[in-house]
Design an enzyme around this catalytic site. Structure first.
Site, PDB file in Angstrom:
ATOM      1  N   TYR A  33       0.847  -1.188   0.000  1.00  0.00           N
ATOM      2  CA  TYR A  33       0.000   0.000   0.000  1.00  0.00           C
ATOM      3  C   TYR A  33       0.887   1.245   0.000  1.00  0.00           C
ATOM      4  CZ  TYR A  33      -4.066  -2.957   0.859  1.00  0.00           C
ATOM      5  OH  TYR A  33      -5.049  -3.893   0.738  1.00  0.00           O
ATOM      6  N   ARG A  81       1.841  -1.468  11.083  1.00  0.00           N
ATOM      7  CA  ARG A  81       1.894  -2.768  10.434  1.00  0.00           C
ATOM      8  C   ARG A  81       2.901  -2.716   9.300  1.00  0.00           C
ATOM      9  NH1 ARG A  81      -2.760  -7.077   8.398  1.00  0.00           N
ATOM     10  NH2 ARG A  81      -1.519  -8.838   9.103  1.00  0.00           N
ATOM     11  N   CYS A 201      -9.000 -21.602   1.477  1.00  0.00           N
ATOM     12  CA  CYS A 201      -9.522 -21.578   0.106  1.00  0.00           C
ATOM     13  C   CYS A 201      -9.555 -20.164  -0.456  1.00  0.00           C
ATOM     14  CB  CYS A 201     -10.917 -22.200   0.057  1.00  0.00           C
ATOM     15  SG  CYS A 201     -12.196 -21.193   0.858  1.00  0.00           S
TER      16      CYS A 201
END
Length: 234
Positions: A33, A81, A201
């Protein structure tokens, strides 16, 4: 001028969050980002004060952290983060991150929330098994004087081992809570066998990206929680 205005928008958002009664914020500087793009040598090719050498590439997050801390005070949590390793040639390596983390902490960060990869290394952003980020987290913890949070846990036993061995200070959940919102409660009460675990998944990511909202292969109630009195009492 636009970058400076961007810094001020971050600060304004933090003020709104604090005024709303929250205890802190987390600044997202991982996964490719915008903040990660400024920090990574792979994407930042600027030759002004916001690019070039190590500290110039860090200028944007440093300014945001410093300005935010000044605006919200010392009693408000600020986390950051970051990807431990971008796993892309020319991008941030773990050794880079080990130099970056102490700098961010010195600017006023209260915790580090580790992740891995970026948008060019999706298998690290979306691992196919749990615990793959632990090695990076363990190394980051060695250079951090604030708590280190690590994601990608699906089995409470794996989380308990990581905490018990001091590999990380806290664990975080995302897809695990999508699959079973009662994950933490069941773990606390010793009902681990009842936890509906994520099966990797990534239907949640695929469906969200397709614009149809988040879906889950093991939890059909995702997106319909407001109709479940257990989650949303009337």
């Amino acid at each position: 001028d636009e970058v400076e205005r961007f810094e001020d928008l971050f600060v304004a958002a933090a003020r709104i969050v604090k005024n709303a009664g929250f205890s802190g914020i987390e600044i997202h500087g991982a996964h490719g980002y915008l903040l990660a793009q400024f920090v990574s040598p792979l994407s930042n090719k600027r030759d002004d004060e916001y690019g070039g050498d190590f500290f110039k590439r860090l200028r944007l997050p440093i300014n945001i952290i410093r300005k935010t801390r000044q605006a919200v005070g010392d009693d408000f949590l600020i986390g950051y983060r970051i990807s431990g390793d971008e796993h892309t040639e020319g991008g941030l390596t773990l050794q880079d991150t080990l130099k970056i983390v102490p700098v961010l902490i010195d600017q006023g960060v209260d915790f580090i929330h580790l992740s891995s990869g970026w948008n060019g290394a999706l298998r690290w952003m979306f691992p196919e098994q749990e615990g793959v980020i632990l090695k990076e987290a363990q190394e980051v913890k060695k250079v951090s004087k604030v708590p280190v949070i690590c994601p990608n846990f699906h089995d409470p036993g794996t989380a308990e081992t990581a905490l018990g061995e001091g590999l990380v200070d806290m664990v975080s959940l995302s897809r695990g809570l999508i699959a079973d919102p009662m994950w933490a409660l069941k773990a606390k009460e010793g009902r681990v066998s009842e936890i509906k675990k994520c099966i990797f998944c990534y239907r949640c990511i695929i469906s969200f990206g397709a614009g149809i909202g988040t879906k889950c292969s093991v939890n059909p109630e995702v997106g319909w929680e407001r109709f479940n009195r257990e989650y949303h009492p009337i």
